[in-house]
Structure formats: C-alpha cells, structure tokens
Design a protein around this motif. Structure first.
Motif, PDB file in Angstrom:
ATOM      1  N   VAL A 153     -12.403  -6.968   3.107  1.00  0.00           N
ATOM      2  CA  VAL A 153     -13.433  -8.008   3.095  1.00  0.00           C
ATOM      3  C   VAL A 153     -13.215  -8.950   1.912  1.00  0.00           C
ATOM      4  CG1 VAL A 153     -15.914  -8.425   2.793  1.00  0.00           C
ATOM      5  CG2 VAL A 153     -15.134  -6.618   4.347  1.00  0.00           C
ATOM      6  N   ALA A 154     -12.935  -8.390   0.749  1.00  0.00           N
ATOM      7  CA  ALA A 154     -12.713  -9.215  -0.440  1.00  0.00           C
ATOM      8  C   ALA A 154     -11.501 -10.122  -0.255  1.00  0.00           C
ATOM      9  CB  ALA A 154     -12.539  -8.332  -1.667  1.00  0.00           C
ATOM     10  N   LEU A 155     -10.444  -9.604   0.354  1.00  0.00           N
ATOM     11  CA  LEU A 155      -9.253 -10.420   0.615  1.00  0.00           C
ATOM     12  C   LEU A 155      -9.575 -11.612   1.514  1.00  0.00           C
ATOM     13  CD1 LEU A 155      -6.396  -7.827   1.137  1.00  0.00           C
ATOM     14  CD2 LEU A 155      -6.365  -9.771  -0.442  1.00  0.00           C
ATOM     15  N   SER A 156     -10.428 -11.390   2.491  1.00  0.00           N
ATOM     16  CA  SER A 156     -10.773 -12.465   3.426  1.00  0.00           C
ATOM     17  C   SER A 156     -11.576 -13.576   2.750  1.00  0.00           C
ATOM     18  CB  SER A 156     -11.538 -11.904   4.628  1.00  0.00           C
ATOM     19  OG  SER A 156     -12.855 -11.535   4.257  1.00  0.00           O
ATOM     20  N   GLY A 180      -5.766   2.835  11.257  1.00  0.00           N
ATOM     21  CA  GLY A 180      -5.804   1.638  12.093  1.00  0.00           C
ATOM     22  C   GLY A 180      -5.384   0.418  11.301  1.00  0.00           C
ATOM     23  N   ASP A 181      -6.137  -0.697  11.446  1.00  0.00           N
ATOM     24  CA  ASP A 181      -5.824  -1.951  10.750  1.00  0.00           C
ATOM     25  C   ASP A 181      -5.884  -1.822   9.227  1.00  0.00           C
ATOM     26  OD1 ASP A 181      -5.471  -3.182  13.167  1.00  0.00           O
ATOM     27  OD2 ASP A 181      -7.424  -4.186  13.170  1.00  0.00           O
ATOM     28  N   LEU A 182      -6.633  -0.851   8.731  1.00  0.00           N
ATOM     29  CA  LEU A 182      -6.747  -0.682   7.280  1.00  0.00           C
ATOM     30  C   LEU A 182      -5.421  -0.284   6.640  1.00  0.00           C
ATOM     31  CD1 LEU A 182     -10.173   1.179   6.994  1.00  0.00           C
ATOM     32  CD2 LEU A 182      -9.685  -1.223   6.487  1.00  0.00           C
ATOM     33  N   ALA A 183      -4.496   0.250   7.432  1.00  0.00           N
ATOM     34  CA  ALA A 183      -3.199   0.667   6.894  1.00  0.00           C
ATOM     35  C   ALA A 183      -2.428  -0.510   6.308  1.00  0.00           C
ATOM     36  CB  ALA A 183      -2.376   1.343   7.990  1.00  0.00           C
ATOM     37  N   ARG A 184      -2.738  -1.726   6.733  1.00  0.00           N
ATOM     38  CA  ARG A 184      -2.029  -2.914   6.249  1.00  0.00           C
ATOM     39  C   ARG A 184      -2.681  -3.549   5.012  1.00  0.00           C
ATOM     40  NH1 ARG A 184      -2.144  -3.973  11.806  1.00  0.00           N
ATOM     41  NH2 ARG A 184      -3.598  -5.680  11.490  1.00  0.00           N
ATOM     42  N   VAL A 185      -3.824  -3.036   4.595  1.00  0.00           N
ATOM     43  CA  VAL A 185      -4.522  -3.608   3.440  1.00  0.00           C
ATOM     44  C   VAL A 185      -3.862  -3.111   2.157  1.00  0.00           C
ATOM     45  CG1 VAL A 185      -6.696  -3.736   2.178  1.00  0.00           C
ATOM     46  CG2 VAL A 185      -6.700  -3.771   4.686  1.00  0.00           C
ATOM     47  N   ALA A 186      -3.376  -4.031   1.351  1.00  0.00           N
ATOM     48  CA  ALA A 186      -2.787  -3.721   0.048  1.00  0.00           C
ATOM     49  C   ALA A 186      -2.972  -4.938  -0.847  1.00  0.00           C
ATOM     50  CB  ALA A 186      -1.308  -3.388   0.183  1.00  0.00           C
ATOM     51  N   LEU A 187      -3.360  -4.709  -2.080  1.00  0.00           N
ATOM     52  CA  LEU A 187      -3.591  -5.829  -2.987  1.00  0.00           C
ATOM     53  C   LEU A 187      -2.395  -6.138  -3.871  1.00  0.00           C
ATOM     54  CD1 LEU A 187      -7.303  -5.246  -4.026  1.00  0.00           C
ATOM     55  CD2 LEU A 187      -6.365  -6.510  -2.097  1.00  0.00           C
ATOM     56  N   TYR A 188      -1.436  -5.223  -3.947  1.00  0.00           N
ATOM     57  CA  TYR A 188      -0.211  -5.447  -4.716  1.00  0.00           C
ATOM     58  C   TYR A 188       0.876  -4.557  -4.150  1.00  0.00           C
ATOM     59  CZ  TYR A 188      -2.773  -1.702  -7.047  1.00  0.00           C
ATOM     60  OH  TYR A 188      -3.525  -0.585  -7.296  1.00  0.00           O
ATOM     61  N   ALA A 189       2.116  -4.863  -4.511  1.00  0.00           N
ATOM     62  CA  ALA A 189       3.254  -4.146  -3.952  1.00  0.00           C
ATOM     63  C   ALA A 189       3.373  -2.728  -4.502  1.00  0.00           C
ATOM     64  CB  ALA A 189       4.541  -4.921  -4.213  1.00  0.00           C
ATOM     65  N   ASP A 190       3.156  -2.548  -5.808  1.00  0.00           N
ATOM     66  CA  ASP A 190       3.370  -1.247  -6.431  1.00  0.00           C
ATOM     67  C   ASP A 190       2.447  -1.107  -7.637  1.00  0.00           C
ATOM     68  OD1 ASP A 190       4.896   0.456  -8.599  1.00  0.00           O
ATOM     69  OD2 ASP A 190       5.727   1.027  -6.653  1.00  0.00           O
ATOM     70  N   GLU A 246     -12.376  -9.379  -6.957  1.00  0.00           N
ATOM     71  CA  GLU A 246     -13.345  -8.389  -7.410  1.00  0.00           C
ATOM     72  C   GLU A 246     -14.229  -8.004  -6.241  1.00  0.00           C
ATOM     73  OE1 GLU A 246     -16.767  -7.843 -10.868  1.00  0.00           O
ATOM     74  OE2 GLU A 246     -15.458  -9.606 -10.884  1.00  0.00           O
ATOM     75  N   PHE A 247     -14.575  -6.721  -6.172  1.00  0.00           N
ATOM     76  CA  PHE A 247     -15.463  -6.238  -5.115  1.00  0.00           C
ATOM     77  C   PHE A 247     -16.099  -4.922  -5.536  1.00  0.00           C
ATOM     78  CE2 PHE A 247     -11.138  -4.956  -4.314  1.00  0.00           C
ATOM     79  CZ  PHE A 247     -11.222  -3.601  -4.006  1.00  0.00           C
ATOM     80  N   GLU A 248     -17.167  -4.575  -4.834  1.00  0.00           N
ATOM     81  CA  GLU A 248     -17.927  -3.361  -5.129  1.00  0.00           C
ATOM     82  C   GLU A 248     -17.930  -2.455  -3.905  1.00  0.00           C
ATOM     83  OE1 GLU A 248     -22.419  -3.030  -6.321  1.00  0.00           O
ATOM     84  OE2 GLU A 248     -21.235  -3.732  -8.053  1.00  0.00           O
ATOM     85  N   VAL A 249     -17.948  -1.139  -4.156  1.00  0.00           N
ATOM     86  CA  VAL A 249     -17.920  -0.143  -3.095  1.00  0.00           C
ATOM     87  C   VAL A 249     -19.026   0.873  -3.364  1.00  0.00           C
ATOM     88  CG1 VAL A 249     -16.492   1.526  -1.848  1.00  0.00           C
ATOM     89  CG2 VAL A 249     -15.402  -0.396  -3.023  1.00  0.00           C
ATOM     90  N   ASP A 250     -19.783   1.230  -2.336  1.00  0.00           N
ATOM     91  CA  ASP A 250     -20.807   2.262  -2.471  1.00  0.00           C
ATOM     92  C   ASP A 250     -20.160   3.631  -2.629  1.00  0.00           C
ATOM     93  OD1 ASP A 250     -22.877   0.428  -2.165  1.00  0.00           O
ATOM     94  OD2 ASP A 250     -22.992   0.720   0.003  1.00  0.00           O
ATOM     95  N   GLY A 251     -20.796   4.495  -3.403  1.00  0.00           N
ATOM     96  CA  GLY A 251     -20.305   5.860  -3.587  1.00  0.00           C
ATOM     97  C   GLY A 251     -19.337   5.959  -4.751  1.00  0.00           C
ATOM     98  N   TRP A 252     -18.472   6.958  -4.686  1.00  0.00           N
ATOM     99  CA  TRP A 252     -17.528   7.256  -5.756  1.00  0.00           C
ATOM    100  C   TRP A 252     -16.131   6.800  -5.384  1.00  0.00           C
ATOM    101  CZ3 TRP A 252     -19.794   8.625 -10.053  1.00  0.00           C
ATOM    102  CH2 TRP A 252     -21.034   9.236  -9.988  1.00  0.00           C
ATOM    103  N   PRO A 253     -15.314   6.428  -6.373  1.00  0.00           N
ATOM    104  CA  PRO A 253     -13.936   6.040  -6.071  1.00  0.00           C
ATOM    105  C   PRO A 253     -13.105   7.244  -5.627  1.00  0.00           C
ATOM    106  CG  PRO A 253     -14.336   5.960  -8.451  1.00  0.00           C
ATOM    107  CD  PRO A 253     -15.630   6.298  -7.800  1.00  0.00           C
ATOM    108  N   PRO A 254     -12.081   7.011  -4.811  1.00  0.00           N
ATOM    109  CA  PRO A 254     -11.184   8.110  -4.449  1.00  0.00           C
ATOM    110  C   PRO A 254     -10.448   8.582  -5.697  1.00  0.00           C
ATOM    111  CG  PRO A 254     -10.294   6.025  -3.693  1.00  0.00           C
ATOM    112  CD  PRO A 254     -11.656   5.737  -4.247  1.00  0.00           C
TER     113      PRO A 254
END
Length: 134
Positions: free
Chosen positions: A41-44, A98-108, A5-13
């Motif tokens: 960050v949440a993954l870490s 950049g490095d964010l391209a590798r961030v994924a929480l599930y396969a599909d 679980e994590f929180e993000v400022d602003g609106w979701p995409p």
C-alpha cells in the motif's frame, strides 16, 4: 531525499528460529503477510523505487500498549523486518504469498547502512517502518 514510511498493526516479524521467515509454517508467517501488505500500500502511494540498489537507512518504531510488553528484542525485530522487505531469491517458493511475493523495498538488506530503533507507549500495539536513501 526519497523515503517511504508506513505503519502496521501488531508486532513486527522477528527472526527467531532457523526456519525461513518466509516458510508458511513459520510462527511469524501472519506478521510477514501483514508487513508485506502494508509495504505494498505504501509503495502505491509513494515515489519509492522498488528493489533499487542504493545505500539506505531503516528506522523501526515499536509502539506497545504497556511498558515491557514487547515480544522480541530489537535485533530480532530489525532482522525480521529487514529480511521481509528485501527481494527474495528467485528459487524460493513463495506461492503461498500470492501477489505479495513480489513486494520488496530494496534489493538486499546489505544496503542498510544506518539503523534507528525505538520503543514507545500508546494505544494498540503497532510499529512504524521508515526507509530513506542516504
């Protein structure tokens, strides 16, 4: 049951046009980047296994400053978040992330078998994402 679980400022995409949400010229590109940064960050800080193929649930809570303020409907917001958090196709050029391209929480996003969405009021606009294994 594993969860993250994590929180993000602003609106979701939001999915709102034919152009890929990962295209650097997409209107949602800054929101995509913010979501991926928060997920990284949440993954870490969690034991969530990135990219595994399990049945999962997705909850999205959107907090608004004022009632009726939302910029996208529930299905567009859920679709945008679900697309951003899944693994991307290997042939997609995501070098702008950049490095964010590798961030994924599930396969599909087809793994999502339970969805919860709600809106609330309070403070600055932000949203909370929660995933759990079913």
């Amino acid at each position: 049951m594993p969860s993250i679980e994590f929180e993000v400022d602003g609106w979701p995409p939001a999915k709102n046009e034919a152009l890929s949400i990962f295209n650097p010229t997409h209107s949602q590109a800054p929101r995509v980047r913010m979501l991926l940064e928060a997920a990284r960050v949440a993954l870490s800080r969690s034991e969530w296994q990135q990219g595994e193929r399990r049945r999962i649930g997705l909850a999205l809570v959107v907090i608004q400053t004022r009632a009726g303020e939302r910029l996208a409907d529930a299905t567009n917001s859920l679709g945008g978040v679900a697309d951003v958090l899944q693994q991307r196709r290997p042939n997609t050029d995501l070098s702008h992330l950049g490095d964010l391209a590798r961030v994924a929480l599930y396969a599909d996003d087809g793994q999502i078998c339970e969805v919860r969405y709600s809106e609330g009021l309070g403070g600055e606009s932000r949203y909370r994402v929660r995933l759990w294994v079913l």
